[in-house]
Enzyme design. Sequence first.
Site, mmCIF file in Angstrom:
data_model
loop_
_atom_site.group_PDB
_atom_site.id
_atom_site.type_symbol
_atom_site.label_atom_id
_atom_site.label_comp_id
_atom_site.label_asym_id
_atom_site.label_seq_id
_atom_site.Cartn_x
_atom_site.Cartn_y
_atom_site.Cartn_z
ATOM 1 N N MET A 134 10.287 50.704 33.962
ATOM 2 C CA MET A 134 10.247 50.849 35.425
ATOM 3 C C MET A 134 11.243 51.876 35.940
ATOM 4 S SD MET A 134 11.150 46.934 36.221
ATOM 5 C CE MET A 134 12.637 46.440 35.412
ATOM 6 N N GLU A 144 2.212 50.365 38.845
ATOM 7 C CA GLU A 144 3.247 51.330 39.210
ATOM 8 C C GLU A 144 2.666 52.491 40.004
ATOM 9 O OE1 GLU A 144 6.602 51.728 36.284
ATOM 10 O OE2 GLU A 144 5.812 53.756 36.130
ATOM 11 N N GLY A 162 6.242 54.301 30.280
ATOM 12 C CA GLY A 162 7.696 54.237 30.069
ATOM 13 C C GLY A 162 8.189 52.879 30.525
ATOM 14 N N PHE A 206 2.599 45.690 34.386
ATOM 15 C CA PHE A 206 3.038 46.206 35.684
ATOM 16 C C PHE A 206 1.950 46.991 36.386
ATOM 17 C CE2 PHE A 206 4.261 49.603 32.653
ATOM 18 C CZ PHE A 206 3.582 50.670 33.213
ATOM 19 N N HIS A 209 2.329 53.835 22.217
ATOM 20 C CA HIS A 209 1.858 53.174 23.435
ATOM 21 C C HIS A 209 2.915 53.120 24.522
ATOM 22 C CE1 HIS A 209 4.240 49.786 22.171
ATOM 23 N NE2 HIS A 209 3.753 48.972 23.057
ATOM 24 N N GLY A 210 4.162 53.352 24.185
ATOM 25 C CA GLY A 210 5.212 53.239 25.200
ATOM 26 C C GLY A 210 6.535 53.672 24.623
#
Lengths: 163, 468
Positions: free
Chosen positions: B368, B206, B366, B204, B391-392
């Site tokens: 969306m 963002e 994170g 993505f 990583h997330g």
Amino acid sequence: MGPTCSDNNIFIYRYSQLPLRLAEVKKFEFIENLKSDVMFKAYGKSLEELFINAALALFSVICQIDKIEHQKVKVVEVKGNDLGDLMLNWLQKLIGIVDTDDLFFSKFEILTMEEDGTYLEARCYGEPVTPEKGETVVKGVTYYKYEFKKAKEGYSIRVSLDI
Amino acid sequence: MKEKLKQVSEYVWELDKNVRPKMRVKAKIIASKKVIEAIDDAAVEQLTNVACLPGVIEPVVGLPDMHWGYGLPMGAVSAFGAEDGIISAGLCGFDINCGINSIRTNLTYDEVKEKITELVPALFSVVPCGVGSRGKLRLSPNQLDEVLTGGLNWAVENGYGTKDDMEHTEENGCIEGADPSKVSSLAKRRGAPQLGTLGAGNHFLEIQRVTDIFDEETARKWGVVDKDQVLIMIHCGSRGFGHQVATDYLKIQERAVRKYGIWLPDRQLACAPVKSKEGQDYFAAMKCAVNYSFTNRLVMTQWVRETFEKVFKRSWEDMDMQTIYALCHNVVKLEEHTINGKRRKVYVHRKGSTRAFPGLPVLIAGTMGTASYILKGTEKAMRDTFGSSVHGAGRAMSRHAAIKKYWGEKVKQELTQKGITAKSTHPKILAEEAPKAYKDVEMVIESIHGAGISLKVVRLIPMGVCKG
């Protein structure tokens, strides 16, 4: 072995449309498996059918296969050590062609198939990539629970894709 | 396997090496009790698989964002001795140098909000997204080789970004030892038209708003000074180039496994001894994908800057659109770590894991609809996790399951209600990436902050999202 034609427009399912009520003759089906991103089984009464149906399953993940017209033709050659290896190489080759030739495919014909799994030649029909008709990027074919089976009535495979 | 986990402190859980046969070392998971409850048992078992590999160094580490992946969970790190270990294409995964760039601006939330409906479609049109997306660049084979060996040196020489961007990138944006002769021509043909593309899936672009600053001094050093300041995050990888390098070497290393008589608990863990040709060739090819991906993200960063210039009628320098940091979270690195009191060179395999060296930024994406974080690495990470962090948020359900459960248009509606403008090539991608398909990022961050392997600096929430 001579060329095999198949009408690929019947019994094609997009994986977003699950659950499926499978028709009597299954080309392929997606397996509910929360651990893998996408897992499918493909079937064929013959080796030619199996390889065609596996390719259809793959492209129903990559693009909206029912919207892809047969405008372009690409002949593909694949080598393998055995049938299981040839299948993995076939699917990986098709994933690569999306990038190199900028094509989505929706119909396949097997022109030559060596039954020992050392070689296949296929004709693939499709159209240039448009992002609107894309579904998702398939990063690779994995070895996870990979299975190539020969049964009395034909063949089946189980494949997991990293998406 | 989860029932065999022993809690050794609030955020550390261990699996003894006798929990199953053939394990050479212990495995460890950094997580709160709540996170452990949410982790898939099969992912825990995968850690024990890695603990069986030759030359593995204690411990194999699972991080709180871990979820089942092919071979090894995403959100895991493992290290192997530089003398007696292995290098594994399987452990690194298909998307080599999938990673994140964070870019700051001096624009405020209100300034950007006013333009967001113009900005998101403009970014979407300038950064090619989706399956098979091709970039505006047309690289000759020689130019591609320069990208593979030079990384961001090529980018900067060709007008994409500056020396300052390089200084704020892991490895200064150019990992040494990349050898294009170890990369197949197919990988190069796939990679050449895709430089400067986002791809699809969880990747993505963002636009984010700062909601909290936890460590003002560090944040100031990185140019983040105000709540409501706007930042940009780009998450993507090495595209078809890296996927093909991984595919090629999985095959080569699968043969190497048989050649060198390595016992594997899972075929997807294909690997080769560190000193073998199959191991070193992969390492040199993988580095090409690392450099490709650094370049890919900086090229897009520059296009993002140019788009902001058009929309806000100011130069990007004037808007202070500098790289805070750029890093990889799918990679193999040769690093020096202290093992049992001695400095040793080890091949660290980070899969869905970010480098967290002391004081350096750790970028965590994170979803969306939820927060992202910038943290800083610590000495404790050096001791406990080979200098690594999460990583997330980590997926809570597979993409397949998410598509079945959520409807893209509804996800978009819910995002709009939250004040987030989202644009994707088709609605389904929004379903696949629905925020609810992920673990609660706050729980993950609480675990790493609590465990002390990374400390919170800035919290961000999305305002605008472009998805493949």
